[in-house]
Design an enzyme around this catalytic site. Structure first.
Site, short mmCIF file in Angstrom:
data_model
loop_
_atom_site.label_atom_id
_atom_site.label_comp_id
_atom_site.label_asym_id
_atom_site.label_seq_id
_atom_site.Cartn_x
_atom_site.Cartn_y
_atom_site.Cartn_z
CG HIS A 124 -0.46 0.32 2.50
ND1 HIS A 124 -0.05 -0.64 3.39
CD2 HIS A 124 -0.26 1.50 3.10
CE1 HIS A 124 0.38 -0.05 4.49
NE2 HIS A 124 0.26 1.26 4.34
CG ASP A 162 -0.07 -3.94 2.69
OD1 ASP A 162 0.45 -3.43 1.67
OD2 ASP A 162 -0.36 -3.28 3.70
CB SER A 180 2.95 1.99 6.12
OG SER A 180 1.65 1.99 6.59
N GLY A 181 5.06 -0.43 6.25
CA GLY A 181 6.15 -1.08 5.51
C GLY A 181 7.33 -1.42 6.38
#
Ligand code: CA
Length: 389
Positions: free
Chosen positions: A168, A215, A310-311
């Site tokens: 994402h 994801d 994120s990530g």
């Protein structure tokens, strides 16, 4: 349920998928003829360049050719019983057979992608929302992914050429030239941190912005990383299970409160894993947690990952070897009661990760080889079928 990070990045409906089909085991085929007039007598020639290397440098676990051709096709299954063999100096050796030694074992593991040099860091005598400020070198695999010169997501170094992050973060924005990978930094904005260009971005073909599964994404760096002060985190083993309550670490420059500003300093926090059963309870995530996800944090709230994390890594220290358990994916708010952080489960993504890294390395070699072939007016179709057939 909202994904981390600015949602406007998903408003683009640009499908830039670069989906690669699985290929058979790569093998090195010497170029027919010598288009550049180089014979490389008694040596191994790198397919993509006129470079020649010593035969002993082939399949020794270290990249000598510019595109790593010397380290392709070094592992195979042989015979009716499919014994695993590893090539060394042009000779195939059967794993764990007579004459097998520690050096060959380490070399074989490197060939298979298990570097013993991952997951280590200097010793620390210490410990996001509710998290602590990190010291330089505490999370040497942590990177900051900059899009248009701004921190957007976190990521983890997994090899000298690959960074793992969340799909994402890059979905609809998989333009390598607009991204930079910053390594070895603890504070933003950046002063003197190493910034690396991105050559390729791949995310899982099944990922869609309105869904939460798959994801996961990989960024291939344009140049290999030098591991001084920074280093890769180990991927977990196939089938490795991490039990409920296992204490992991999250880290990132994400917001320190829901919808807050990104953090200037790299923050980290201890979070225990939560079982999928618990995380799927009606008062938690009501069955939204799939096999691609793993929950971590506190049901009472207070410590969590948040927008901008994120990530980034959910990491576990297993007898002083650090393993990547998850990649920060989503959550409902940040640090809310009964809404822990949800992470992409790396053990679920292992096959995909290996496949992307191997296939892309091979495709690139083939493409380069074809370029050389076409200029030398030799028949292309044989190489074509080997590379793309
Ligand atoms: Ca080599």
């Amino acid at each position: 349920h909202s994904l981390w990070d600015p949602h406007y990045i998903h408003s683009y409906t640009f499908y830039h998928l670069f989906v690669l089909s699985p290929l058979s085991t790569p093998s090195i085929t010497p170029l027919m003829g010598s288009p550049m007039g180089l014979s490389c007598a008694g040596q191994f020639r790198c397919g993509s360049s006129p470079k020649c290397i010593r035969p002993s440098s082939q399949c020794d676990g270290e990249v000598h050719c510019d595109n790593g051709e010397d380290e392709l096709g070094c592992v195979r299954l042989s015979g009716r019983s499919s014994v695993l063999q590893v090539q060394r100096g042009g000779v195939w050796k059967t794993v764990c057979s007579e004459g097998w030694n520690n050096w060959l074992g380490v070399s074989a593991c490197k060939q298979l992608g298990y570097s013993r040099f991952c997951g280590s860091r200097p010793k620390y005598h210490t410990r996001i929302v509710g998290g602590n400020i990190s010291k330089p070198g505490q999370f040497p695999w942590q990177v900051s992914l900059h899009f248009n010169s701004e921190h957007l997501c976190g990521g983890s170094i997994i090899t000298s050429r690959w960074v793992l992050t969340a799909a994402h973060c890059v979905y609809g924005f998989a333009f390598p030239s607009m991204w930079a990978v910053l390594v070895g930094l603890t504070e933003q904005p950046v002063h003197g941190a190493q910034s690396l260009a991105v050559e390729q971005i791949i995310y899982h073909a099944h990922y869609r912005s309105n869904r939460l599964d798959y994801d996961i994404a990989l960024m291939k760096l344009a140049t290999p990383l030098a591991f001084n002060g920074i280093g890769p985190i180990c991927l977990p083993n196939y089938g490795e299970e991490f039990e409920e309550g296992t204490v992991c670490w999250i880290s990132g420059w994400g917001a320190t409160e829901d919808e807050g500003e990104a953090s200037v300093v790299l923050r980290s926090a201890r979070v225990p894993l939560i079982s999928t059963k618990t995380c799927n309870q009606p008062d938690v995530y009501q069955g939204f947690i799939s096999s691609w996800m793993i929950c971590a944090g506190y049901l009472e709230g207070g410590t969590d990952s948040c927008q901008g994390d994120s990530g980034g890594p959910l990491a576990y220290e297993d007898s002083s070897v650090w393993k990547l358990v998850g990649a920060t994916s989503w959550g409902n708010g940040c640090a809310l009661r009964n809404k822990p952080g949800v992470y992409t489960r790396i053990t679920q993504a292992l096959s995909w990760i290996r496949q992307q890294m191997e296939t892309l390395a091979f495709m690139f070699t083939c493409r380069r080889r074809l370029d050389i072939q076409s200029t030398s007016k030799l028949s292309v179709h044989l190489q074509s079928s080997q590379c793309f057939g």
